[in-house]
Design an enzyme around this catalytic site. Structure first.
Site, PDB file in Angstrom:
ATOM      1  N   HIS A   1      11.475 132.929  36.445  1.00 15.60           N
ATOM      2  CA  HIS A   1       9.977 132.433  36.827  1.00 15.60           C
ATOM      3  C   HIS A   1       8.380 133.378  36.889  1.00 15.60           C
ATOM      4  O   HIS A   1       9.065 135.033  36.857  1.00 15.60           O
ATOM      5  CB  HIS A   1      10.397 132.122  38.083  1.00 15.60           C
TER       6      HIS A   1
ATOM      7  N   GLN B   1      16.028 126.241  37.774  1.00 16.04           N
ATOM      8  CA  GLN B   1      16.648 126.044  36.383  1.00 16.04           C
ATOM      9  C   GLN B   1      16.476 124.296  36.835  1.00 16.04           C
ATOM     10  O   GLN B   1      15.054 124.277  37.246  1.00 16.04           O
ATOM     11  CB  GLN B   1      17.824 126.282  36.092  1.00 16.04           C
TER      12      GLN B   1
END
Length: 423
Positions: free
Chosen positions: A41, A224
């Site tokens: 991230h 994901q």
């Protein structure tokens, strides 16, 4: 603020980190419930870029409790490196701020080699994993011969369990001419990391339940995307965990009754890293973004495959996740386009399909049914409200919400925190 799950609606890389970071301001606890350091991230806060792999994005805020849940597979060495990087940047990561479930399974050195062995064996049919050992660790978990963090708190127990697992792992690695391991090698590589992490290890489930019962606000950070989900994704080109909203519950120990809202995150277009079907993939769009230095993986640096927005995927992901609010990121990525294509259905063998198929062969025959919308050809990065957006951008977002069956609530129009519009 309500207890909220944030999940990706595509193949990952949707900008979830930005949305988590934005919503963390009003959260008390930020929890991660699945995946490993194969996820990344990217968050830009106060002009600084942070790339996080295992630690929840809430770590960048003061006074937030971050939890790595039981559903995560954790590389202890990788996590320690991540902690060190944050601390060098002035971000405190102490035991009060970060807790790790003692039930989390551990990625060990031989898992990475087993990952490479499996990819090599698949040849041209390889999945395209990050080779971080995530799949083999989840496989050990399902086969009931994995090691959990609790097992590593005692060196004697850890060595016994590692030795048992290595008997089979080394046999597999030898067949593929890959390095084999001794128990001493494995333990010596991870032992310093285990000691570094020891103060953070606890049974996190009672802590989460107490926060819930005390009325604290909990934010679940998904990793994901929905189409990498081992059940609902483009199987077998998926990850090894449940990346949809249900995985937040099984991966944390909080029940579905604790969840009040599900925010689904998608880009204003579609991207994918690795192998597998991608119906709206478009070379022109890929070249357009890559030429601007955009769309390279946060974890691997690999160029992402790019294409038009696929509402067949988004529609299905909204159903599976129970999405109550849509967050659309990188709207500004389309600022220069004269016209924009949106895939509203697939055509397979002459039949229209509104939802993605399960049959592998069907993916190879699917072609997109497009709807063409006018672009806005103006800079949206300075917009701070819905009214600031060009009319064609608002029409695009409105149509997206109609096709998805969920309202657009958040719009990302740049990487900074303040470049987030709340509708």
């Amino acid at each position: 603020m309500m207890n909220t799950i944030i999940c990706g609606l595509q193949w990952g890389d949707e900008g979830k980190g930005k949305i988590v970071d934005y919503l963390t301001e009003t959260a008390d606890v930020v929890a991660r419930g699945q995946g490993g350091n194969n996820a990344g991230h990217t968050v830009i806060a106060n002009g600084t870029k942070y790339v996080l792999h295992l630690i929840p994005s809430g770590i960048l805020w003061e006074g937030k409790n971050c939890i790595i849940g039981n559903g995560v597979v954790m590389d202890p060495v990788g996590l320690c490196k991540e902690i060190t990087t944050l601390e060098e940047a002035g971000i405190l990561v102490d035991a009060a701020k970060l807790q790790i479930s003692d039930r989390a399974h551990i990625v060990l050195p031989y898992h990475r080699e087993l990952d490479a062995a499996r990819e090599a064996a698949l040849g041209k049919n390889k999945i395209g994993t990050t080779k971080r050992g995530i799949g083999p660790t989840y496989a050990d978990k399902a086969n009931r011969n994995g090691l959990r963090l609790a097992d590593l708190m005692c060196e004697t127990t850890a060595r016994e369990l590692i030795e048992i697992r290595l008997a089979d792992a080394n046999e597999t690695l030898s067949r593929h001419d890959l390095p084999t391991f001794t128990t001493d090698q494995v333990w010596e590589e991870i032992a310093p990391a285990i000691e570094r992490l020891r103060p953070h290890v606890s049974n996190t489930i009672p802590a989460l339940h107490k926060a819930w019962k005390d009325g604290k606000t909990i934010l679940f950070e998904g990793a994901q995307g929905s189409f990498l989900d081992v059940d609902f994704g483009t199987y077998p080109f998926v990850t090894s965990s449940n990346t949809t909203s249900g995985g937040a519950c099984t991966g944390s120990g909080l029940p579905p009754t604790a969840i009040e809202r599900v925010v689904g995150v998608c880009k204003a277009y579609t991207t994918r890293v690795g192998s597998g079907p991608f119906i709206t993939e478009n070379d022109d769009i890929s070249e357009y973004f890559h030429a601007r230095g955009m769309e390279f993986g946060a974890t691997t640096g690999r160029p992402r495959r790019c294409g038009w927005l696929d509402m067949v995927l988004i529609r299905y992901a909204c159903m599976v996740n129970g999405v109550t609010d849509l967050a659309v990121t990188i709207l500004d990525g389309l600022d220069e386009r004269e016209t924009i294509q949106v895939c509203t259905a697939y055509e397979i063998d002459g039949e229209r399909h509104d939802y993605p198929p399960a049959n592998r062969a069907a993916w190879d025959k699917a072609t997109p049914v497009y709807e063409t919308l006018p672009g806005w050809q103006s800079d949206t990065t300075g917009a701070r409200s819905w009214d600031d957006l060009p009319e064609n951008a608002k029409a695009y977002l409105t149509r997206l919400g109609e096709l998805a069956g969920a309202p657009v609530t958040y719009i990302g129009n740049g990487p900074e925190r303040e470049q987030t519009i709340v509708v």
